[in-house]
Design a protein around this motif. Structure first.
Motif, PDB file in Angstrom:
ATOM      1  N   CYS A 109      -3.451   4.069   1.291  1.00  0.00           N
ATOM      2  CA  CYS A 109      -3.080   3.044   1.092  1.00  0.00           C
ATOM      3  C   CYS A 109      -4.338   1.855   0.603  1.00  0.00           C
ATOM      4  N   LEU A 110      -5.561   1.773   1.044  1.00  0.00           N
ATOM      5  CA  LEU A 110      -6.512   1.103   0.387  1.00  0.00           C
ATOM      6  C   LEU A 110      -7.662   1.693  -0.906  1.00  0.00           C
ATOM      7  N   PHE A 111      -7.435   3.068  -0.872  1.00  0.00           N
ATOM      8  CA  PHE A 111      -7.748   3.257  -2.175  1.00  0.00           C
ATOM      9  C   PHE A 111      -7.244   2.963  -3.343  1.00  0.00           C
ATOM     10  N   LEU A 112      -5.701   3.758  -3.490  1.00  0.00           N
ATOM     11  CA  LEU A 112      -5.044   3.581  -3.972  1.00  0.00           C
ATOM     12  C   LEU A 112      -5.112   2.044  -4.946  1.00  0.00           C
ATOM     13  N   ALA A 113      -4.845   1.197  -3.838  1.00  0.00           N
ATOM     14  CA  ALA A 113      -4.678   0.095  -4.243  1.00  0.00           C
ATOM     15  C   ALA A 113      -5.726  -0.674  -4.836  1.00  0.00           C
ATOM     16  N   LEU A 114      -6.984  -0.048  -4.384  1.00  0.00           N
ATOM     17  CA  LEU A 114      -8.263  -0.054  -5.474  1.00  0.00           C
ATOM     18  C   LEU A 114      -7.830   0.099  -6.791  1.00  0.00           C
ATOM     19  N   LYS A 115      -7.432   1.794  -6.204  1.00  0.00           N
ATOM     20  CA  LYS A 115      -7.457   2.116  -8.300  1.00  0.00           C
ATOM     21  C   LYS A 115      -6.342   1.313  -9.017  1.00  0.00           C
TER      22      LYS A 115
ATOM     23  N   ALA B  48      -5.225  -4.720  -0.897  1.00  0.00           N
ATOM     24  CA  ALA B  48      -6.158  -3.127  -0.434  1.00  0.00           C
ATOM     25  C   ALA B  48      -6.903  -4.213   0.684  1.00  0.00           C
ATOM     26  N   GLY B  49      -6.893  -5.808   0.662  1.00  0.00           N
ATOM     27  CA  GLY B  49      -7.538  -6.547   2.025  1.00  0.00           C
ATOM     28  C   GLY B  49      -6.626  -6.102   3.310  1.00  0.00           C
ATOM     29  N   LEU B  50      -5.248  -6.265   3.133  1.00  0.00           N
ATOM     30  CA  LEU B  50      -3.860  -6.035   3.802  1.00  0.00           C
ATOM     31  C   LEU B  50      -5.023  -4.674   4.775  1.00  0.00           C
ATOM     32  N   SER B  51      -4.960  -3.498   3.684  1.00  0.00           N
ATOM     33  CA  SER B  51      -4.575  -2.078   4.273  1.00  0.00           C
ATOM     34  C   SER B  51      -5.675  -2.161   5.019  1.00  0.00           C
ATOM     35  N   CYS B  52      -7.631  -2.521   4.719  1.00  0.00           N
ATOM     36  CA  CYS B  52      -8.473  -2.947   5.506  1.00  0.00           C
ATOM     37  C   CYS B  52      -8.106  -3.545   6.825  1.00  0.00           C
ATOM     38  N   ALA B  53      -7.302  -5.133   6.906  1.00  0.00           N
ATOM     39  CA  ALA B  53      -7.169  -5.457   7.689  1.00  0.00           C
ATOM     40  C   ALA B  53      -6.803  -4.776   8.790  1.00  0.00           C
ATOM     41  N   LEU B  54      -4.990  -4.175   8.469  1.00  0.00           N
ATOM     42  CA  LEU B  54      -4.843  -2.941   9.815  1.00  0.00           C
ATOM     43  C   LEU B  54      -5.859  -1.985  10.094  1.00  0.00           C
TER      44      LEU B  54
ATOM     45  N   ARG C 190      -8.993   1.352  14.257  1.00  0.00           N
ATOM     46  CA  ARG C 190     -10.223   1.688  15.092  1.00  0.00           C
ATOM     47  C   ARG C 190     -11.403   1.032  13.955  1.00  0.00           C
ATOM     48  N   PRO C 191     -12.858   0.678  15.398  1.00  0.00           N
ATOM     49  CA  PRO C 191     -13.286   0.113  15.010  1.00  0.00           C
ATOM     50  C   PRO C 191     -14.329   0.039  12.812  1.00  0.00           C
ATOM     51  N   VAL C 192     -14.143   1.546  12.774  1.00  0.00           N
ATOM     52  CA  VAL C 192     -15.243   1.068  11.371  1.00  0.00           C
ATOM     53  C   VAL C 192     -14.675   0.828  10.301  1.00  0.00           C
ATOM     54  N   GLY C 193     -13.529   1.156  10.733  1.00  0.00           N
ATOM     55  CA  GLY C 193     -12.261   0.539   9.405  1.00  0.00           C
ATOM     56  C   GLY C 193     -12.785  -0.327   8.645  1.00  0.00           C
TER      57      GLY C 193
ATOM     58  N   SER D 208     -10.017  -8.624   5.037  1.00  0.00           N
ATOM     59  CA  SER D 208      -9.759  -7.717   5.554  1.00  0.00           C
ATOM     60  C   SER D 208     -10.356  -7.475   7.618  1.00  0.00           C
ATOM     61  N   PRO D 209     -11.312  -7.977   8.124  1.00  0.00           N
ATOM     62  CA  PRO D 209     -12.032  -8.229   8.949  1.00  0.00           C
ATOM     63  C   PRO D 209     -10.975  -8.893   9.853  1.00  0.00           C
TER      64      PRO D 209
END
Length: 387
Positions: free
Chosen positions: A167-173, A180-186, A191-194, A236-237
């Motif tokens: 979802c994040l990379f589709l939003a960036l596309k 994308a920021g909301l996807s990154c927050a989730l 997982r910590p690397v998210g 994002s975080p």
């Protein structure tokens, strides 16, 4: 005449959408059948409940406990001295929310949600692979009926992580930075690397800025002039910060998720040293690689695919995948197979590469479906490389 042409075009679009939806559904059902066949061949109990519970191994049991009991406050008499804080909360919270509505055992709900996440991840991948049908078929087969499809059929974070990453990379596309920021927050709550996906967001912003003729030095000024971009970065975080705040309030240690890793045997060191140790761990007998060798080879393969992403100028995805692999490699090789499989940009790229010709496409598809059975047996048998 024009109306007739429009009707034909509309009919073709309808057929194409039906095919796009049917392909992952077909592999979802075939994956269930293959994995059940493997389970039935080694288990005397063949009920649905026994089948679902048999796949709940390793980290799955931790997520079940978090979903049902929450995070404990240390110490609790009679419990393990290893806290659950190392496992991030979003997926257990989602399962708990559904369980509060449906009176169904936790593992059954989690399995259904995992399968649904895998299915939707495939649909999300269609535009990300530039509507390449052969690559799409391979990706769906790998995710839902492939050798590691059991990761997406039980209570592990990989199904949700892959879906949110897609979802994040589709939003960036589509240059939708708030999504994308909301996807990154989730992702950062999964997982910590998210949380490091924010770097891919910033990189995409910079690439778009440069494509419009902006200079590198003018990029910070462009950000300050676009509140939506600033908001996308700041949220994002949010997931990991919320978890840290919870840990600080309940435990007095906002970094408990990192500090508890020592109890799991994760101690900091050089990634190169861990890779070398894994490659040097020869099997006691036979010619098949040992579990540490499989983990090391998978990590190297994942890093190689990351290099291919960079060579294809997918810099944001390459940076995110590199960090998501190298960071856990600073402790040991545990779960490296699962971490590589759970990186959507890498598995999508592999599908694209394998679909370059009809022969490689056919061979890869056969291998995926065939190895699903044997790798499921390895998972059920507790093979260490698959942890």
């Amino acid at each position: 005449m024009d109306l007739a042409i429009e009707d034909v075009a509309r009919a073709k679009r309808g057929i194409r959408l039906t095919v796009i939806a049917a392909v992952p559904l077909l592999f979802l059902l075939s994956g269930l059948a293959i994995r059940y066949g493997a389970f039935a061949s080694v288990s005397p109990a063949t009920s649905l409940t026994a089948y679902v519970r048999a796949f709940c191994k390793w980290d799955c049991t931790w997520y079940v406990d978090i979903s049902e009991q929450g995070y404990e406050r240390f110490p609790i008499p009679g419990h393990t001295n290893i806290g659950r804080w190392g496992f991030f909360p979003l997926y257990p919270m989602l399962v708990a929310a559904v369980r509060s509505i449906l009176p169904v055992p936790t593992i059954l709900i989690a399995t259904a949600i995992s399968l649904a996440c895998g299915y939707v991840s495939c649909l999300t991948a269609w535009p990300l692979m530039d509507k390449n049908m052969r690559a799409y078929v391979l990706y769906c087969a790998f995710l839902l009926s492939g050798p590691f499809s059991f990761y997406f059929a039980t209570f592990l974070t990989e199904p949700l992580f892959v879906l949110l990453t897609s979802c994040l990379f589709l939003a960036l596309k589509r240059s939708n930075y708030l999504a994308a920021g909301l996807s990154c927050a989730l992702l950062s709550a999964t997982r910590p690397v998210g949380v490091f996906a924010v770097l891919a967001i910033v990189m995409r912003m910079f690439e778009e800025h440069r494509a419009k003729g902006g200079s590198a030095s003018a990029f910070p000024r462009r950000l300050l002039g676009r509140p939506d971009l600033i908001i996308a970065i700041l949220i994002s975080p949010a997931g990991v910060f919320a978890f840290m705040f919870f840990l600080h309030v309940t435990l007095g240690d906002g970094f408990a998720f990192a500090h508890v890793q020592r109890a799991f045997g994760r101690v900091g060191g050089s990634p190169l040293l861990f890779l070398w140790d894994g490659l040097s761990y020869h099997p006691a007998s036979g010619w098949l690689p040992s579990a540490p060798q499989w983990s090391a080879l998978t990590a190297i393969g994942g890093l190689a695919l990351t290099g291919v992403l960079a060579a294809r100028r997918q810099y944001g995805a390459a940076l995110f995948c590199a960090i998501a692999l190298i960071l856990p490699l600073t402790s040991n090789l545990a779960s490296m197979v699962r971490y590589v499989v759970g990186l959507a940009p890498l598995t999508m790229l592999a599908a694209v590469l394998l679909s370059a010709s009809k022969p490689t496409f056919a061979v890869a598809l056969i291998v995926f479906l065939t190895t699903c059975y044997f790798m499921t047996l390895a998972w059920l048998g507790g093979y260490l490389a698959l942890v």
